[in-house]
Design a protein around this motif. Structure first.
Motif, short mmCIF file in Angstrom:
data_model
loop_
_atom_site.label_atom_id
_atom_site.label_comp_id
_atom_site.label_asym_id
_atom_site.label_seq_id
_atom_site.Cartn_x
_atom_site.Cartn_y
_atom_site.Cartn_z
N ALA A 1 90.54 40.22 84.09
CA ALA A 1 90.55 39.49 85.37
C ALA A 1 90.20 40.42 86.52
O ALA A 1 89.42 40.05 87.41
CB ALA A 1 91.92 38.85 85.59
N LEU A 2 90.75 41.62 86.52
CA LEU A 2 90.48 42.59 87.57
C LEU A 2 89.00 43.00 87.58
O LEU A 2 88.37 43.02 88.63
CB LEU A 2 91.36 43.83 87.40
CG LEU A 2 91.14 44.96 88.40
CD1 LEU A 2 91.47 44.50 89.81
CD2 LEU A 2 91.98 46.17 88.02
N LEU A 3 88.45 43.30 86.41
CA LEU A 3 87.05 43.70 86.34
C LEU A 3 86.11 42.59 86.79
O LEU A 3 85.14 42.84 87.50
CB LEU A 3 86.70 44.17 84.92
CG LEU A 3 87.30 45.51 84.53
CD1 LEU A 3 87.07 45.78 83.04
CD2 LEU A 3 86.72 46.64 85.37
N LEU A 4 86.40 41.36 86.41
CA LEU A 4 85.56 40.25 86.85
C LEU A 4 85.70 40.04 88.35
O LEU A 4 84.72 39.82 89.06
CB LEU A 4 85.90 38.97 86.08
CG LEU A 4 84.99 37.77 86.35
CD1 LEU A 4 83.51 38.12 86.15
CD2 LEU A 4 85.39 36.60 85.47
N GLY A 5 86.92 40.12 88.87
CA GLY A 5 87.13 40.00 90.31
C GLY A 5 86.40 41.08 91.09
O GLY A 5 85.78 40.81 92.12
N LEU A 6 86.44 42.33 90.60
CA LEU A 6 85.73 43.43 91.27
C LEU A 6 84.22 43.23 91.21
O LEU A 6 83.51 43.55 92.17
CB LEU A 6 86.12 44.76 90.64
CG LEU A 6 87.54 45.24 90.93
CD1 LEU A 6 87.87 46.48 90.09
CD2 LEU A 6 87.74 45.51 92.41
N ALA A 7 83.73 42.70 90.11
CA ALA A 7 82.29 42.42 90.00
C ALA A 7 81.87 41.36 91.02
O ALA A 7 80.80 41.47 91.62
CB ALA A 7 81.94 41.99 88.58
N PHE A 8 82.71 40.35 91.23
CA PHE A 8 82.40 39.37 92.28
C PHE A 8 82.39 40.04 93.65
O PHE A 8 81.52 39.76 94.47
CB PHE A 8 83.40 38.21 92.27
CG PHE A 8 82.97 37.05 91.43
CD1 PHE A 8 81.98 36.18 91.86
CD2 PHE A 8 83.54 36.83 90.19
CE1 PHE A 8 81.57 35.11 91.09
CE2 PHE A 8 83.14 35.75 89.40
CZ PHE A 8 82.15 34.89 89.85
N GLU A 9 83.36 40.91 93.93
CA GLU A 9 83.40 41.61 95.22
C GLU A 9 82.11 42.39 95.45
O GLU A 9 81.57 42.40 96.55
CB GLU A 9 84.58 42.59 95.27
CG GLU A 9 85.89 41.96 95.61
CD GLU A 9 87.01 42.99 95.73
OE1 GLU A 9 86.73 44.15 96.10
OE2 GLU A 9 88.15 42.63 95.44
N ASP A 10 81.62 43.05 94.41
CA ASP A 10 80.41 43.87 94.52
C ASP A 10 79.14 43.05 94.65
O ASP A 10 78.23 43.41 95.39
CB ASP A 10 80.27 44.81 93.32
CG ASP A 10 81.27 45.94 93.33
OD1 ASP A 10 81.90 46.19 94.38
OD2 ASP A 10 81.43 46.59 92.27
N HIS A 11 79.03 41.95 93.90
CA HIS A 11 77.76 41.23 93.79
C HIS A 11 77.73 39.87 94.48
O HIS A 11 76.65 39.30 94.64
CB HIS A 11 77.39 41.07 92.31
CG HIS A 11 77.25 42.39 91.63
ND1 HIS A 11 76.19 43.22 91.84
CD2 HIS A 11 78.08 43.06 90.78
CE1 HIS A 11 76.34 44.34 91.14
NE2 HIS A 11 77.49 44.25 90.49
N ALA A 12 78.87 39.35 94.86
CA ALA A 12 78.93 38.05 95.55
C ALA A 12 80.16 38.05 96.46
O ALA A 12 81.11 37.30 96.24
CB ALA A 12 78.99 36.92 94.54
N PRO A 13 80.16 38.92 97.48
CA PRO A 13 81.36 39.08 98.31
C PRO A 13 81.77 37.83 99.08
O PRO A 13 82.92 37.74 99.51
CB PRO A 13 81.00 40.23 99.24
CG PRO A 13 79.51 40.27 99.26
CD PRO A 13 79.07 39.76 97.93
N ASP A 14 80.88 36.87 99.24
CA ASP A 14 81.22 35.64 99.95
C ASP A 14 81.96 34.63 99.08
O ASP A 14 82.44 33.61 99.57
CB ASP A 14 79.96 34.99 100.54
CG ASP A 14 78.90 34.69 99.50
OD1 ASP A 14 78.80 35.45 98.52
OD2 ASP A 14 78.18 33.70 99.66
N VAL A 15 82.09 34.91 97.80
CA VAL A 15 82.79 34.03 96.87
C VAL A 15 84.27 34.39 96.87
O VAL A 15 84.64 35.54 96.68
CB VAL A 15 82.21 34.14 95.44
CG1 VAL A 15 83.02 33.31 94.46
CG2 VAL A 15 80.75 33.70 95.43
#
Length: 140
Positions: free
Chosen positions: A20-34
């Motif tokens: 969950a943490l890794l997927l959340g961090l990937a969203f922060e890096d690649h889709a910060p508006d999500v």
């Protein structure tokens, strides 16, 4: 409209804190508006999805106490608006994958094995939001 503009909220239903943490961090890096929300059980996920604007859901198939199929059925029954559910797992039996697809999951994805795979997974999740279910909804 870009893929990230279409997806505003993602709910990750996952009991593995690291995934969950890794997927959340990937969203922060690649889709910060999500906006990303994480819950660790099906009941919390179902409650979260009862909003007027339900999120795209990433559902782990192997949660304590309930199967992914059971949670998916509850999500669909109690939905207040249409939304996508993408199921994922590091190991799923073909019959289990077919069962969630039969219950309306948009796709089944294998969990990435390395950190770089989570970035690719975010791209796939955002792209899936733009399309209808394909003839081959099992992606690795």
């Amino acid at each position: 409209m870009t893929a990230t503009a279409a997806v505003r909220r993602v709910l990750i239903i996952e009991d593995c804190v690291q995934d969950a943490l890794l997927l959340g961090l990937a969203f922060e890096d690649h889709a910060p508006d999500v906006q990303v929300q994480v819950v660790s059980d099906g009941a919390s996920g179902v409650a979260y999805c009862q909003s007027l604007e339900p999120p795209q859901v990433v559902l782990d198939l192997h949660l304590p106490g309930q199967t992914g199929v059971e949670i998916l059925i509850q999500l669909r029954r109690q939905a207040t608006a249409p939304f996508q559910v993408i199921c994922w797992s590091s190991h799923a039996h073909p019959a289990e994958i077919q069962a969630v697809l039969d219950q309306g999951a948009v796709a089944y994805l294998e969990k990435p094995r390395g950190i770089e795979g989570f970035s690719a997974l975010v791209s796939t999740l955002l792209a899936l939001q733009q399309v209808q279910p394909s003839a081959d909804p099992i992606l690795s």
